[in-house]
Write an enzyme that holds these catalytic residues in place. Structure first.
Site, PDB file in Angstrom:
ATOM      1  N   THR A 193     -23.889 -30.205   3.727  1.00  0.00           N
ATOM      2  CA  THR A 193     -23.646 -31.605   4.159  1.00  0.00           C
ATOM      3  C   THR A 193     -22.536 -32.275   3.367  1.00  0.00           C
ATOM      4  OG1 THR A 193     -25.292 -32.668   2.711  1.00  0.00           O
ATOM      5  CG2 THR A 193     -26.075 -31.860   4.854  1.00  0.00           C
ATOM      6  N   TYR A 223     -19.358 -44.517   0.962  1.00  0.00           N
ATOM      7  CA  TYR A 223     -19.146 -44.049  -0.409  1.00  0.00           C
ATOM      8  C   TYR A 223     -18.016 -44.857  -1.053  1.00  0.00           C
ATOM      9  CZ  TYR A 223     -21.965 -39.757  -0.497  1.00  0.00           C
ATOM     10  OH  TYR A 223     -22.983 -38.843  -0.531  1.00  0.00           O
ATOM     11  N   ILE A 238     -21.378 -37.421   5.947  1.00  0.00           N
ATOM     12  CA  ILE A 238     -22.444 -38.062   6.736  1.00  0.00           C
ATOM     13  C   ILE A 238     -23.591 -37.043   6.781  1.00  0.00           C
ATOM     14  CG2 ILE A 238     -22.933 -39.316   8.880  1.00  0.00           C
ATOM     15  CD1 ILE A 238     -20.588 -40.472   7.224  1.00  0.00           C
ATOM     16  N   HIS A 239     -24.276 -36.936   5.626  1.00  0.00           N
ATOM     17  CA  HIS A 239     -25.252 -35.856   5.424  1.00  0.00           C
ATOM     18  C   HIS A 239     -26.217 -35.690   6.601  1.00  0.00           C
ATOM     19  CE1 HIS A 239     -24.080 -35.681   1.182  1.00  0.00           C
ATOM     20  NE2 HIS A 239     -24.215 -36.983   1.134  1.00  0.00           N
ATOM     21  N   ASP A 240     -26.917 -36.787   6.925  1.00  0.00           N
ATOM     22  CA  ASP A 240     -28.027 -36.666   7.877  1.00  0.00           C
ATOM     23  C   ASP A 240     -27.562 -36.290   9.288  1.00  0.00           C
ATOM     24  OD1 ASP A 240     -29.787 -37.337   5.861  1.00  0.00           O
ATOM     25  OD2 ASP A 240     -29.801 -39.473   6.355  1.00  0.00           O
TER      26      ASP A 240
END
Ligand code: BDR
Ligand code: CA
Length: 314
Positions: A193, A223, A238-240
């Site tokens: 991610t 961030y 945008i990890h999720d």
């Protein structure tokens, strides 16, 4: 064929974008959202989830409010990253239309797993407290679910809270330990991610003269400059959203591993430890994303959000 999905979430800027993807993709039937403590306190993540449904005119999606604290460690939140309310940008006040159902998130997950036996995908984008509680309520949850895909952990790269731990696992290490041990997860961790960034020219192209466009811009740039520099990246991961992209397209390369999550020392708290050398001799208890097709992810993300914006902003 659409797949029924429950998303457990703590919006959260990257959660908000993941929710937009899930709401827009016709491959997914979003049968409910459950909320958790995480990026901020659960009252605020629940308000944020409700506001996102109001903003996108999707008040038909039920919300169940969940755990306000981890199983055994103190609550830790991340307003310094996601904003003082746990999310950045303007959001509408929630109305009665998105009032949470009168059921705890853990019970809601169990009910949906039973209602869609063998077919439900649980996408977990927050600390795993609700998921661990659901498993405690219903020991057959592994058989009832089709799949658990979660954002959490950092198996082969540094964490984003400690050297070893990623935020979702660090926030509730005991829940993560139980879920990894018993729920056969597909783990989408920081290893992949952290590269799930978007082209800055595209980010700049989103109209800012509308509430949805303004929110999307804020969510895509959550961030700080120092944070980006620390991680040597030039836009916010945008990890999720990578979890949701993986539900609709073949964007991940995964390998099976036996793995455990550390619970009992400060420095190993929430550390995801895989056993690629088969030191334990244990069978794999889940799979970990070890690489991703980032171009394919970006194409899917950009196309889906552009469509969402075009449909919503007139
Ligand atoms: C994860 O932690 C949260 O801050 C994000 O929403 C994401 O789920 C990244 O470590
Ligand atoms: Ca999250």
């Amino acid at each position: 064929m659409t797949r029924p999905v429950v998303i457990d979430t703590d919006p959260g800027c990257d959660d908000a974008l993941a929710l937009l993807l899930a709401l827009e993709r016709s491959e997914l039937d979003l049968v409910g959202l459950t909320t958790s403590h995480g990026n901020t306190a659960v009252d605020a993540t629940t308000t944020n989830a409700r506001s996102i449904l109001e903003l996108t005119d999707r008040t038909d999606v039920p919300i169940a409010k969940g755990a306000d604290r981890p199983l055994a460690v103190d609550l830790q939140t991340a307003e310094h990253i996601h904003g003082s309310d746990g999310i950045r940008g303007p959001l509408p006040e929630p109305t009665e239309a998105t009032r949470p159902v009168d059921t705890h998130a853990a019970t809601f997950i169990v009910e949906q797993a039973r209602a869609h036996e063998g077919e439900l995908t649980l996408a977990a984008l927050a600390p795993l407290t609700n998921v661990a509680l659901a498993l405690a309520l219903e020991p057959d949850l592994p058989e009832l679910l089709d799949e658990l895909v979660l954002m959490g952990g950092a198996a082969f790269s540094p964490g984003n809270v400690t050297q070893l731990a990623e935020a979702n696992f660090h926030s509730d290490p005991h829940a993560a330990h139980r879920v990894v041990r018993d729920l056969d997860p597909t783990i989408v961790g920081l290893d992949v991610t952290k590269h799930a960034t978007l082209p800055s020219e595209w980010v700049d192209s989103i109209p800012r003269d509308d509430p949805l466009g303004r929110s999307i811009n804020e969510w895509l740039t959550y961030y700080s400059a120092e944070h980006l520099e620390r991680y040597d990246i030039d836009s916010a991961p945008i990890h999720d959203a990578l979890v949701i992209a993986a539900l609709v397209d073949d964007v991940l390369e995964t390998d099976p591993f036996y793995m455990e999550v550390g619970t009992d020392s400060d420095l190993a708290q929430g550390a995801l430890v895989c056993d690629p050398n088969d030191v334990t001799g244990n069978e794999p208890n889940g799979t970990v994303a070890v690489d991703a097709d980032y171009e394919r992810y970006r194409d899917l993300f950009v196309e889906t959000i552009d469509r969402f914006v075009a449909e919503t902003i007139h």
